[in-house]
Design an enzyme around this catalytic site. Sequence first.
Site: not given
Ligand code: XIL
Length: 365
Positions: A149, A254
């Site tokens: 990010e 993701e």
């Molecule tokens: C999220 C997790 O799923 C949650 O459990 C945590 O509270 C916050 O982070 N982008 C990313 C991930 O790169 O690391 C994030 O994961 C979701 C958004």
Amino acid sequence: MSSLFLLPCAAAALAPETPPLKSIAPFRIGAAINRTQSADGDPVATAIVTRQFNTVTAENDLKWEKVHPGPNRYDFEPSDRYVDFGTRNGMFVVGHVLVWHQQTPAWVFAGEGGGKLDRETALGRMKEHIAAVVGRYKGRIGGWDVVNEALEEDGSLRTTPWLEAIGEDYIAKAFELAHDADPSAELYYNDYNLWKPAKRDAAIRLVQALKAKGLRVDGIGEQAHWGIDDPPLEAIDAELAAFRASGTTPLVTELDVDVLPRDPDMWGADLAKKAKIRATTNVYPDGLPDAVQQKLARRYADVFGLFLKHGVGRVTFWGVTDATTWLDDFPVPGRVNYPLLWDRKGREKPAFEAVADVLEKNIGR
Ligand code: XIL
């Protein structure tokens, strides 16, 4: 006589099960797993992960705040269990994430003696962290999200404490340090909303600039936290085509599909506003209506069609079943969401069948 009755049962028993996704996907396919799941504390999820997938990502346990909570203080127990889970099950183990502005403890961004964080101190912390974490899992973690990010929606560099302290080359430094710590590991740039043309093109330029410096970059990760109606398929199609044309493998790192109505104001809303948004958007508290279930299945089939078309290197779901999705609490806490392929009890949803169907039809093409 009895055979007449037995026949249908026998036929049902012999009906071929849907093959595991990993046996029909031409790319790596997996899920993010949480701490309980890495510790074998969620048998429903473990059964799904070990049957269906050939890669895992740690949902949180390799983030800086978890693994390196204080200066000179590391907590490797959960991440060791995670890496052990993946290794023991013969999976490609992904490391998420080294350099990010979120889930990073405040001490990392604090200057020495209460002052402003300077370049040398920030680089020193980054170097120590990457050497320790990547080095520990050298040869066992196959690929790392090195930087997460770093871009704004308009394609400019996000103003993070890393950028402010180190300058624009913090990204190159992170890739250099990760490669030094494990020359065999794949290294990725990861971000969200890369279907937006300005952000997509900036990610391509960023990766090309890294490669021009001689740095290793194996993939651009689109997080793919998508909605049921947006982004439009045309935008995803153009995104994956652009990554491919740029010579860097697109990864879907993701994936989940938020089925709840989206409110454009929900991302940055304060708690009071979020409570209001919850009241109007938590529309399926008792179960997903069949029509939406079918729509979700179509959405998954459509995006998997694009993953096949553009030859993505990996697809990772952000979670295993709906029971533990982060989308129950993001961006609005306390809702009931249904973004994945298995329901809260671990039963296959129509979306699972839809994905399997698209993958199976692709075989032999
Ligand atoms: C999220 C997790 O799923 C949650 O459990 C945590 O509270 C916050 O982070 N982008 C990313 C991930 O790169 O690391 C994030 O994961 C979701 C958004």
